[in-house]
Scaffold this motif. Structure first.
Motif, PDB file in Angstrom:
ATOM      1  N   GLN A  15      28.395  73.081  21.798  1.00  0.00           N
ATOM      2  CA  GLN A  15      29.038  71.458  21.685  1.00  0.00           C
ATOM      3  C   GLN A  15      28.004  70.596  21.116  1.00  0.00           C
ATOM      4  N   GLN A  16      28.273  70.047  19.965  1.00  0.00           N
ATOM      5  CA  GLN A  16      27.090  69.086  19.350  1.00  0.00           C
ATOM      6  C   GLN A  16      27.223  67.857  20.169  1.00  0.00           C
ATOM      7  N   GLU A  17      25.877  67.354  20.668  1.00  0.00           N
ATOM      8  CA  GLU A  17      25.843  66.281  21.642  1.00  0.00           C
ATOM      9  C   GLU A  17      25.529  65.008  20.791  1.00  0.00           C
ATOM     10  N   GLY A  18      24.677  65.252  19.668  1.00  0.00           N
ATOM     11  CA  GLY A  18      24.263  64.235  18.771  1.00  0.00           C
ATOM     12  C   GLY A  18      23.506  64.346  17.886  1.00  0.00           C
ATOM     13  N   VAL A  19      22.876  63.373  17.165  1.00  0.00           N
ATOM     14  CA  VAL A  19      21.974  63.645  15.798  1.00  0.00           C
ATOM     15  C   VAL A  19      20.806  62.597  16.002  1.00  0.00           C
ATOM     16  N   PHE A  20      19.530  63.128  16.106  1.00  0.00           N
ATOM     17  CA  PHE A  20      18.588  62.175  16.118  1.00  0.00           C
ATOM     18  C   PHE A  20      18.026  62.051  14.693  1.00  0.00           C
ATOM     19  N   ARG A  21      18.416  60.838  14.211  1.00  0.00           N
ATOM     20  CA  ARG A  21      18.039  60.590  12.814  1.00  0.00           C
ATOM     21  C   ARG A  21      16.789  59.943  12.572  1.00  0.00           C
ATOM     22  N   ASP A  22      16.233  59.992  11.205  1.00  0.00           N
ATOM     23  CA  ASP A  22      14.995  59.726  10.829  1.00  0.00           C
ATOM     24  C   ASP A  22      13.736  59.889  11.980  1.00  0.00           C
ATOM     25  N   HIS A  23      13.593  60.996  12.638  1.00  0.00           N
ATOM     26  CA  HIS A  23      12.779  60.816  13.605  1.00  0.00           C
ATOM     27  C   HIS A  23      11.501  61.604  13.501  1.00  0.00           C
TER      28      HIS A  23
END
Length: 64
Positions: A15-23
């Motif tokens: 299950q994809q929970e989210g994307v942490f972008r540009d971190h």
């Protein structure tokens, strides 16, 4: 990107929970995103088996 595509294949129990972008900024100056997944206890045996099979297949294809 290959790792992301491989991991996104079935089973749907990942299950994809989210994307942490540009971190993260890498040494080369590239900016990195990370995708976070969850696996619950009941799903783990199936997910583990598939990941091990994918790892074995990848290693076989990339061994000189």
């Amino acid at each position: 990107m290959r790792k992301v595509l491989a991991f996104c294949r079935p089973p749907a129990s990942r299950q994809q929970e989210g994307v942490f972008r540009d971190h993260r900024i890498l040494r080369e100056g590239h900016i990195r995103h990370s995708i976070y997944y969850s696996v619950i206890r009941e799903e783990w045996p199936q997910v583990r088996d598939q990941l091990e099979a994918e790892q074995s297949t990848y290693a076989s294809a990339h061994t000189a």
